[in-house]
Write an enzyme that holds these catalytic residues in place. Structure first.
Site, mmCIF file in Angstrom:
data_model
loop_
_atom_site.group_PDB
_atom_site.id
_atom_site.type_symbol
_atom_site.label_atom_id
_atom_site.label_comp_id
_atom_site.label_asym_id
_atom_site.label_seq_id
_atom_site.Cartn_x
_atom_site.Cartn_y
_atom_site.Cartn_z
ATOM 1 N N SER C 96 -0.674 -2.097 2.689
ATOM 2 C CA SER C 96 -2.512 -2.157 1.665
ATOM 3 C C SER C 96 -2.510 -3.352 1.349
ATOM 4 O O SER C 96 -3.933 -3.399 1.202
ATOM 5 C CB SER C 96 -2.393 -0.951 1.933
ATOM 6 O OG SER C 96 -2.042 -0.984 -0.075
ATOM 7 N N LYS C 139 -7.027 4.553 -4.945
ATOM 8 C CA LYS C 139 -7.374 3.022 -4.932
ATOM 9 C C LYS C 139 -8.768 2.690 -6.256
ATOM 10 O O LYS C 139 -8.634 1.422 -6.015
ATOM 11 C CB LYS C 139 -7.012 2.045 -4.007
ATOM 12 C CG LYS C 139 -5.611 2.163 -3.362
ATOM 13 C CD LYS C 139 -5.762 1.379 -2.330
ATOM 14 C CE LYS C 139 -4.589 1.310 -1.453
ATOM 15 N NZ LYS C 139 -4.095 1.217 0.231
#
Ligand SMILES: [Ca+2]
Ligand SMILES: [Ca+2]
Ligand SMILES: [Ca+2]
Ligand SMILES: [Ca+2]
Ligand SMILES: [Ca+2]
Ligand SMILES: [Ca+2]
Ligand SMILES: [Ca+2]
Ligand SMILES: [Ca+2]
Ligand SMILES: [Ca+2]
Ligand SMILES: [Ca+2]
Ligand SMILES: [Ca+2]
Ligand SMILES: [Ca+2]
Lengths: 224, 224, 224, 224, 224, 224
Positions: C96, C139
């Protein structure tokens, strides 16, 4: 010729180290040889990671001094170096063969023999310091058993001598050292110092000048 | 000369780091040397993966500054670099020796000695930032025990000083730093800055110009 | 300067990624630097295999676009590239950080700073697609906690925004992206596009032409 | 753009493979790109050993045919090739993406797009044979779910079609193949054959001659 | 075309070996191809260490004979060689494919096809000896099942034929061999011997001279 | 030709070693070959680490003597060397094949055959010493069983002969050796010594001068 015993002759590229193996204190023969090649370094003898790193540090120190010994920097790009520690089936590890490896390399590079009656133990640093090691007592026993006369030990280990039996110490001459300069002066039959003149790029080591010799010629008596 | 104690002299290519090993806070000597070669980098001393990556980051930062220090980029293709951390048998890991490794490299590249009474701890980034580390208390104890005067710590660690005994702090001068610029100004005996003139491609580091020195000459007093 | 917080200034070669580590969602600083060298690529920061492959994919995409950014193909043979992700002791993995790594590389190659108030997450493909990632909620929490204003997320993750608390979303501007073109337009302070004229082989990245800038100069307002 | 779905456009260097992953039959996007470089091959995407070897076999076959496709042998020494299979976090293995990898490479080398409505599965050999694979039923289910029209399967797998539900088969056109020649004819929007004249050493792939096209232009109807 | 069955045509660079895999005796197709390159050798097919070493020994023997086959020594520096054993997902190991690998290499190097109705088993040495292998009974069963006519076995294995069923042996012609010279004479459609004239340095293998053919042209009858 | 039996002819590049494998004392055939190449060394035969290091030591010793044998140092940069120990499926380890490996290399380099009726065992050092090995009794049994006439053993192992049955010893001639010089004199059909004149750089080994032969021509009687 027997392993675990002192060498019978002074040899080039061979030094007697004192190390620990699986079976306790032991004399290790440290061999080195240079071959015309492409700068490859080979390290063999069933050495553990720490002992291999020790050989790398010994080589780096030797390279950093090579110019003073009359060896040009290009020598290391145009030759291969092999460091080997028989007996190949015995696992060996630890940093305590560092100064012996460096002495072997200096001998192989300069062509000056190592004194046959000398054994040594001590970790080496990139600056040539001789650092404290473990197992001094067992190592001196092995040296005694093997008929060694002179043993070089790190100065930091002098404090450990009191644990060593007098029967062992009375047959050995112990030489505390703190730097490779002292090691080479005591262990080689001649001084390696022969500065390479600036612009002097010869790659083959010429025989050292006898006049520079600092020790008695193969004499068994070392300063102590 | 004893490990775990401050160095007796200012040396080139040697810095005292503060790190954690298996036995707690410890003074680590970080050595580096450059040799005429082919651009090979060797990192030894039984270092774990993180500490090896830390050495790589320290070297990249040093290379990114080299031109300002009078070192051409070609130097790194035409020389080998060896970074070694004695004592070779002790496993070491973690990123906290980063700024010490970088200081050692800068010293080895420029020929400027590192002040013998300075120890330091801090992770390094590619941009030269000094990042927070763990175990500050134990590391300062080790510095105190070893006779260190000046300790460089990351600014982010200032908050941890309150956990350190006053008996330790009163003998140490703590210098918070956030960037390698500050580290080098405090730890080297001279400033490394000597910009390489454009088109100037000399590969041997010339002696730094004394006039640029920013600290007292080997003086034990640092700004704080 | 504190980790886990937004950068204080726009920097070249530094991007804030959003990733998962052992302790949950986290801001990761992604650094990259180029050095005159021989084309070696170094990737450090205790990265797992997937994150290292992600860095390789990011680099390949950047190389495939380099000519448009005014960088000749020879640049990659004549320079080394180091990608590093502090904090070096924290294990990191997953794909990611792909678009953040690519943004960092583009910034390092072109000399254009990355906007300090932008964070991003998304897998990258060789064609520059931004692919769906996991853990969006965690996140975004980390981004919010760290004072980030703008967050770039893959378009495929828009469906996950409904799981994110309004208290978090009201302070963040979310920018869905599906391709690196959009990422660079939003994250860099200028457009990197400056096609290399045919036969134009300069290897040093010249400063980008200000006229090409597409975003307000370091302005905190991004289109959304 | 969504993974697990057919591509929306014909692309160069992208093929849809059918493979088995930890979660069953799955559409895999196989990407490849060439970059001016030194002949380095990079294979990424969390691929197991068998899938990596499969990529090597696909590349060798492509290289063995390159001259017919108008690519000189030197091209592979003067360019790097990167094969990547997103999604980078999903472990993938097995040889069944072989013909898809080879198609991607052929597309990347010749600049001819791959038809967006085609998926394929089959092991590849050095001579370009398409060998039998496992899990056909699950793979066709994935193709059906993903909106694929045409599926290329190894001739040896035709016997397995009787296990596939009619509801799946009625929406798919199955094309049995036994060699890469058939695969490329069906999957590329044009024929790659454009023999390199003897002594013709151009390294950049020129656009293929439209006259050689064998299939309808992006037409959804394939021969079956 | 079906695996486990004899090839339908004589091919260049393809030999049928008899080996043991996880599922017993099996026909293995051994492929090899040469590509203009830089002397790289690639060995794939999920091969264990012993089978990979076997491929290296086969290649060394082939290189030692290359001059007699009209191939200059430089050929191996200017070409890459890929040896592959489909089916890529089946683990394979052991030295018994050695003479088949060597036959494949000889065929790929000289352009002479391998007879389609021949299978073989035998370890190879650097001097081209065919050494005894295990599992002869199971391997002959696999050959029989696969429609093979001629099987080459090491002379040392003749003693094991008494354990093989008569129903198997009556359909196979068994050819005991002790050296690669015999293997190539029986397995290739022509003799590879075409000594390279001294100073003759052509790197592309010319077609072998038909007059040198020692076996009937694709005839199913071999001497026995 | 049968393994475990003495060779039927004198061969170049083949020596019979005595070693320990998983099944006890065993005759090992040690093969070596040189090929025009780039200086690559390949060691195969399912050898353990110690036996591989032993091969490296044997090669280094051979290289250090090469000039005396009429081989220039450049030979090792312009040729590849492959050392192989069939039977490739049997694991082998230990240093006791050292002198046999060195004899094979000397034979391969000089073109002088090794006497077919000689077997040998002994560790080798970089200086060519033959060191004590283990399992002498079992190795002599294997030699006896295999029809060997002459066995070379390290001098340090003479003490172990008293454990060997008289029925074995009466058929064998035991030759204690302490250095490779003795080994080569006994094992080769001619002396390899043919010093390369200074400035003489030919890389192909010329046939040795028959006048230098020290042993009877293939005579079964060796000095003892
Ligand atoms: Ca011993
Ligand atoms: Ca030089
Ligand atoms: Ca200590
Ligand atoms: Ca330069
Ligand atoms: Ca953190
Ligand atoms: Ca170029
Ligand atoms: Ca998916
Ligand atoms: Ca060419
Ligand atoms: Ca099969
Ligand atoms: Ca040549
Ligand atoms: Ca045997
Ligand atoms: Ca030479």
């Amino acid at each position: 010729y027997r392993f675990g015993l002192a060498e019978e002759h002074d040899h080039v590229g061979v030094t007697t180290g004192l190390a620990w193996t699986e079976v306790g204190g032991e004399l290790l023969t440290i061999e080195a040889i240079t071959l015309e090649g492409k700068g490859k370094v080979t390290i063999t003898g069933k050495l553990g990671d720490v002992m291999q790193e020790s050989a790398q540090a010994a080589l780096t120190y030797a390279r950093s001094r090579a110019r003073e010994w009359g060896i040009s920097a290009d020598f290391f790009q145009e030759n291969d170096i092999h460091i080997h520690v028989p007996e190949g089936a015995t696992p060996k590890d630890g940093p305590s063969a560092g100064i012996a490896m460096c002495t072997t390399l200096c001998s192989a590079l300069t062509g000056i023999p190592v004194r046959k009656d000398v054994a040594m133990t001590g970790e080496i640093t990139l600056r040539g310091r001789a650092l404290i090691i473990g197992g001094l007592k067992e190592k001196l026993l092995a040296a005694h058993r093997g008929g060694i006369k002179h043993v070089l030990i790190p100065e930091e280990n002098v404090k450990d001598l009191k644990e060593v039996a007098q029967s062992v110490l009375k047959d050995l001459e112990i030489h505390p050292v703190s730097h490779m300069d002292q090691v080479l002066e005591l262990a080689l039959t001649q001084s390696p110092s022969r500065p390479l003149a600036d612009g002097d790029e010869e790659t083959t080591a010429a025989p050292p000048t006898p006049a520079e010799k600092k020790l008695g010629d193969e004499s068994p008596t070392l300063p102590h």
